[in-house]
Design a protein around this motif. Sequence first.
Motif, short mmCIF file in Angstrom:
data_model
loop_
_atom_site.label_atom_id
_atom_site.label_comp_id
_atom_site.label_asym_id
_atom_site.label_seq_id
_atom_site.Cartn_x
_atom_site.Cartn_y
_atom_site.Cartn_z
N ASN B 27 -2.12 -1.56 6.00
CA ASN B 27 -1.25 -1.49 4.84
C ASN B 27 -0.14 -2.54 5.00
OD1 ASN B 27 1.14 -0.65 3.39
ND2 ASN B 27 0.07 1.29 3.03
N ASN B 29 2.88 -2.62 4.19
CA ASN B 29 4.17 -2.11 4.69
C ASN B 29 4.17 -1.90 6.19
OD1 ASN B 29 5.22 -2.16 2.14
ND2 ASN B 29 4.65 -0.03 1.70
N SER B 30 3.05 -1.44 6.72
CA SER B 30 3.06 -1.22 8.17
C SER B 30 3.08 -2.54 8.93
CB SER B 30 1.89 -0.33 8.61
OG SER B 30 0.70 -0.74 8.00
N GLN B 59 -6.39 -4.74 -2.66
CA GLN B 59 -5.80 -3.58 -3.32
C GLN B 59 -6.73 -2.38 -3.13
OE1 GLN B 59 -2.95 -4.42 -5.49
NE2 GLN B 59 -2.47 -2.25 -5.55
N HIS B 60 -6.21 -1.31 -2.54
CA HIS B 60 -6.96 -0.06 -2.46
C HIS B 60 -6.12 0.99 -3.12
CE1 HIS B 60 -10.18 -1.41 0.15
NE2 HIS B 60 -9.29 -2.02 0.92
N ARG B 62 -3.26 2.47 -4.85
CA ARG B 62 -1.92 1.96 -5.09
C ARG B 62 -1.38 1.15 -3.90
NH1 ARG B 62 1.27 7.19 -6.89
NH2 ARG B 62 -0.32 8.07 -5.54
N GLN B 63 -2.20 1.07 -2.87
CA GLN B 63 -1.74 0.36 -1.68
C GLN B 63 -2.41 -1.00 -1.54
OE1 GLN B 63 -2.44 2.99 1.62
NE2 GLN B 63 -0.42 3.91 1.35
N ARG B 64 -1.67 -1.89 -0.91
CA ARG B 64 -2.24 -3.20 -0.62
C ARG B 64 -2.46 -3.34 0.89
NH1 ARG B 64 0.99 -7.92 -2.93
NH2 ARG B 64 2.76 -6.63 -2.36
N PHE B 65 -3.62 -3.82 1.24
CA PHE B 65 -3.98 -3.95 2.65
C PHE B 65 -4.18 -5.41 3.05
CE2 PHE B 65 -4.86 0.44 1.91
CZ PHE B 65 -4.70 1.06 3.15
#
Lengths: 166, 112
Positions: B27, B29-30, B59-60, B62-65
Amino acid sequence: MAKKNELVIARVFDAPRGLVFKAWTEAERLVQWWGPKGFDVKVSQLNLRPGGIFHYSMSLPDGNEMWGKFVYHEITEPERIVFVSSFSDKDGSITRAPFSQAWPLEVLNELTLTERDGKTTLTLRGGPINATEEEYKTFESAFGSMQQGFGGTFDQLDEYLAKQHV
Amino acid sequence: MRRDVFQAIADPTRREILSMIAHKSLNINSVTENFDVSRAAIYKHMKILTECGLLEIKQHGRQRFCEGRLEKLNEVSDWVAQYREFWDKRLDSLEVYLQELQGKSKKHGKKK
């Protein structure tokens, strides 16, 4: 000059050192062997002195041509030539290698010739230059890893990258 | 602007990002939380890595990886192979020239 992890290529020639040196430094001799098979090499400039330039073209019968140049840093006849090689355009501006995006723009080469019993050992050390100090370190580490068989698998890459943490 | 693998791995932060995503997608953010510098600075590094072809943002929901595309790093070792091949050919040619010049036949073959 040469860093310990630079690439080294060595070859023994059955010829005296003076002749090998001339083959590298005289335009009329360079055109005889410099350049891949089928290419017609023409020297546009050869100025054998520190800061001087060897600028040449290589053309194929179909009209395609490539340009390249050396910028000489050190010349010690008949034993040592230090030069920066690159691909260029016909005006001498540095360009990307026509065959690869990964080829560094400029490579520092150190050529040394030693003679024994009429045979000459040519040693060429090379590494990319005009990089930042950080990039130099990266290149050196990369070469070091590869010489130990850096094969490109994910595990090896991971290990390689892990070593980069300083 | 120069964008290649060499540039990608020249920076310690970028190398750290690459090693974080070497085995698994993370992710976004991580990844950014792992660093003390601003999120914007990390995004900038990610952008460079993306342009170099080493990282892909997916994009998965609502998260972006961040996904690693580390096979591009092979270009670094390709360079070594190309350099060697380039000079081997040139030196073969020089050897032939020197033999011709000295009136020697080629029967000795290549000497290393």
